[in-house]
Design an enzyme around this catalytic site. Structure first.
Site, PDB file in Angstrom:
ATOM      1  N   TYR A  53      91.482 103.980  57.282  1.00  0.00           N
ATOM      2  CA  TYR A  53      91.123 103.202  56.102  1.00  0.00           C
ATOM      3  C   TYR A  53      91.302 101.708  56.354  1.00  0.00           C
ATOM      4  O   TYR A  53      92.220 101.298  57.056  1.00  0.00           O
ATOM      5  CB  TYR A  53      91.993 103.591  54.902  1.00  0.00           C
ATOM      6  CG  TYR A  53      91.742 104.976  54.338  1.00  0.00           C
ATOM      7  CD1 TYR A  53      90.657 105.740  54.740  1.00  0.00           C
ATOM      8  CD2 TYR A  53      92.605 105.518  53.385  1.00  0.00           C
ATOM      9  CE1 TYR A  53      90.443 107.001  54.227  1.00  0.00           C
ATOM     10  CE2 TYR A  53      92.384 106.785  52.861  1.00  0.00           C
ATOM     11  CZ  TYR A  53      91.311 107.521  53.285  1.00  0.00           C
ATOM     12  OH  TYR A  53      91.098 108.773  52.767  1.00  0.00           O
ATOM     13  N   SER A 211      87.719 112.514  45.514  1.00  0.00           N
ATOM     14  CA  SER A 211      86.511 112.147  44.772  1.00  0.00           C
ATOM     15  C   SER A 211      86.415 112.887  43.442  1.00  0.00           C
ATOM     16  O   SER A 211      85.400 113.525  43.150  1.00  0.00           O
ATOM     17  CB  SER A 211      85.253 112.402  45.614  1.00  0.00           C
ATOM     18  OG  SER A 211      84.123 111.777  45.026  1.00  0.00           O
ATOM     19  N   PRO A 212      87.431 112.815  42.605  1.00  0.00           N
ATOM     20  CA  PRO A 212      87.403 113.531  41.322  1.00  0.00           C
ATOM     21  C   PRO A 212      86.307 113.035  40.387  1.00  0.00           C
ATOM     22  O   PRO A 212      85.887 113.780  39.492  1.00  0.00           O
ATOM     23  CB  PRO A 212      88.789 113.269  40.737  1.00  0.00           C
ATOM     24  CG  PRO A 212      89.241 112.000  41.378  1.00  0.00           C
ATOM     25  CD  PRO A 212      88.685 112.054  42.772  1.00  0.00           C
ATOM     26  N   LEU A 213      85.832 111.810  40.590  1.00  0.00           N
ATOM     27  CA  LEU A 213      84.788 111.250  39.734  1.00  0.00           C
ATOM     28  C   LEU A 213      83.422 111.265  40.409  1.00  0.00           C
ATOM     29  O   LEU A 213      82.478 110.631  39.923  1.00  0.00           O
ATOM     30  CB  LEU A 213      85.139 109.819  39.321  1.00  0.00           C
ATOM     31  CG  LEU A 213      86.483 109.640  38.602  1.00  0.00           C
ATOM     32  CD1 LEU A 213      86.693 108.191  38.213  1.00  0.00           C
ATOM     33  CD2 LEU A 213      86.568 110.549  37.380  1.00  0.00           C
ATOM     34  N   ALA A 214      83.320 111.989  41.522  1.00  0.00           N
ATOM     35  CA  ALA A 214      82.048 112.095  42.255  1.00  0.00           C
ATOM     36  C   ALA A 214      81.474 110.717  42.577  1.00  0.00           C
ATOM     37  O   ALA A 214      80.298 110.435  42.351  1.00  0.00           O
ATOM     38  CB  ALA A 214      81.035 112.926  41.467  1.00  0.00           C
ATOM     39  N   GLY A 215      82.329 109.854  43.097  1.00  0.00           N
ATOM     40  CA  GLY A 215      81.867 108.523  43.482  1.00  0.00           C
ATOM     41  C   GLY A 215      81.427 107.661  42.310  1.00  0.00           C
ATOM     42  O   GLY A 215      80.595 106.769  42.469  1.00  0.00           O
ATOM     43  N   LEU A 217      80.004 108.944  39.535  1.00  0.00           N
ATOM     44  CA  LEU A 217      78.968 109.644  38.780  1.00  0.00           C
ATOM     45  C   LEU A 217      79.500 110.185  37.452  1.00  0.00           C
ATOM     46  O   LEU A 217      78.796 110.183  36.437  1.00  0.00           O
ATOM     47  CB  LEU A 217      78.421 110.791  39.629  1.00  0.00           C
ATOM     48  CG  LEU A 217      77.029 111.324  39.298  1.00  0.00           C
ATOM     49  CD1 LEU A 217      75.978 110.252  39.517  1.00  0.00           C
ATOM     50  CD2 LEU A 217      76.728 112.544  40.161  1.00  0.00           C
ATOM     51  N   LEU A 218      80.772 110.626  37.467  1.00  0.00           N
ATOM     52  CA  LEU A 218      81.377 111.231  36.279  1.00  0.00           C
ATOM     53  C   LEU A 218      82.175 110.231  35.452  1.00  0.00           C
ATOM     54  O   LEU A 218      82.930 110.622  34.565  1.00  0.00           O
ATOM     55  CB  LEU A 218      82.278 112.397  36.701  1.00  0.00           C
ATOM     56  CG  LEU A 218      81.561 113.552  37.392  1.00  0.00           C
ATOM     57  CD1 LEU A 218      82.562 114.538  37.987  1.00  0.00           C
ATOM     58  CD2 LEU A 218      80.621 114.262  36.417  1.00  0.00           C
ATOM     59  N   GLY A 220      80.912 107.895  33.462  1.00  0.00           N
ATOM     60  CA  GLY A 220      80.043 107.265  32.470  1.00  0.00           C
ATOM     61  C   GLY A 220      78.940 106.464  33.105  1.00  0.00           C
ATOM     62  O   GLY A 220      78.573 105.397  32.602  1.00  0.00           O
TER      63      GLY A 220
END
Length: 323
Positions: A53, A211-215, A217-218, A220
């Site tokens: 990273y 990636s719980p928010l799908a990058g 996408l989730l 909003g």
């Protein structure tokens, strides 16, 4: 803050894991320090990083930032269950990547130096290495554990049968083996429900979704576009591809009076195999927002509606595709 055991191990971690991939790449060092300080204030004791990273190959910039944060003292290192990873390419020469005993040993020493610590709490294999035998991998990990440089070992991006291979080889060597698996898992990506999650449950391996928010996408993404907030081109294309589902999802969140990002993280927290989703805030506001998901209880009706909008593979294998 809520806490849980990491898999079958005795160590206790927060139900949210602070991901640090943005540190040094999208978030400057002073802001990264503030995010880590705030994480401790709200009770997050589980930090995840990796030697690759930070941007430039071989620098390990993110680990360096965390090391300088630890060096400020104040009990920072003792409060953190620190996870980092090995596998990624750290240079152009042979043996500067993957999971040979040589690379594992060298990479661990380099991570310890950058992190300014004597030990790594959770040393994770960032990917499976199909060219290195498990006996060699475990021999290297056993030596690091014996020397006190590593406490626990985890994996990332493993298939279910890789987990079984790893655990059965560790068992034959009378070694604890894996205590965690870090997998891509969110409402839009549920493939691991077929075999990875059943393997984790069978072997007592804690699941750490990335990636719980799908990058984004989730988080909003459709609403953000409507109100004129900036979104990168890749996210716009993904949002267009999933538009029908996202419209239903964001409407459900609005009906609940909750932020889409909070609902996405809360859904993961309702999955029994999940130990701690990895949140990767770029800002303090994003960190504070993610913590709200801990208090969000989703009803059976809401969970059912989410399954309708984002159907999984149909449960575990083989029942998902056979009788």
């Amino acid at each position: 803050m809520q806490y849980v055991h990491l898999g079958r191990s005795g160590v206790i971690v927060s139900r949210l894991c602070l991901g640090t991939m943005n540190f040094g790449l999208h978030t400057d060092e002073p802001s990264s320090f503030r995010i880590m300080d705030r994480a401790l204030e709200v009770g997050i004791n589980f930090f995840d990083t990796a030697n690759v990273y930070g941007g430039k190959r071989g620098d390990g910039l993110t680990e360096q930032i965390i090391g300088r944060w630890f060096a400020q003292g104040g009990g920072r290192r003792d409060k953190v269950v620190l996870a980092t990873k090995v596998y990624g390419r750290m240079g152009d020469w042979p043996n500067q990547s993957k999971l040979s005993a040589l690379h594992i040993t060298r990479a661990c020493e380099e991570s310890l130096r950058r992190l300014r610590t004597d030990y790594i709490d959770l040393y994770q294999m960032h990917h499976v290495d199909r060219d290195t035998p498990w006996d060699e991998v475990w021999q290297a990990m056993e030596r690091l554990v014996r020397d006190g440089k590593v406490i626990y070992v985890g994996s990332s991006n493993f298939a279910g049968w890789h987990l079984a291979q790893a655990q059965e080889t560790a068992r034959s060597r009378r070694f604890l083996g894996l205590v965690s698996e870090q997998s891509l898992y969110n409402l839009t990506q549920r493939m691991i429900e077929l075999e990875v999650i059943p393997a984790c449950e069978a072997y007592g391996i804690g699941l750490i979704p990335w990636s719980p928010l799908a990058g984004g996408l989730l988080a909003g993404s459709l609403r953000a576009a409507r109100v004129g907030r900036r979104a990168d081109e890749e996210l716009r294309k993904k949002a267009d591809t999933h538009r029908a589902r996202l419209e239903a999802y964001e409407k459900l969140c609005a009906d609940l009076g909750e932020q889409p990002a909070d609902v996405a993280i809360a859904w993961l927290l309702h999955q029994k195999a999940v130990t701690a989703p990895i949140i990767g805030p770029r800002t303090l506001d994003q960190l504070n927002g993610s913590v709200q998901a801990l208090n969000l209880k989703l009803s059976a009706e809401t969970l059912g509606r989410l399954d309708e909008i984002f159907p999984g593979p149909g449960g575990p294998a083989p029942e998902a595709y056979a009788w």
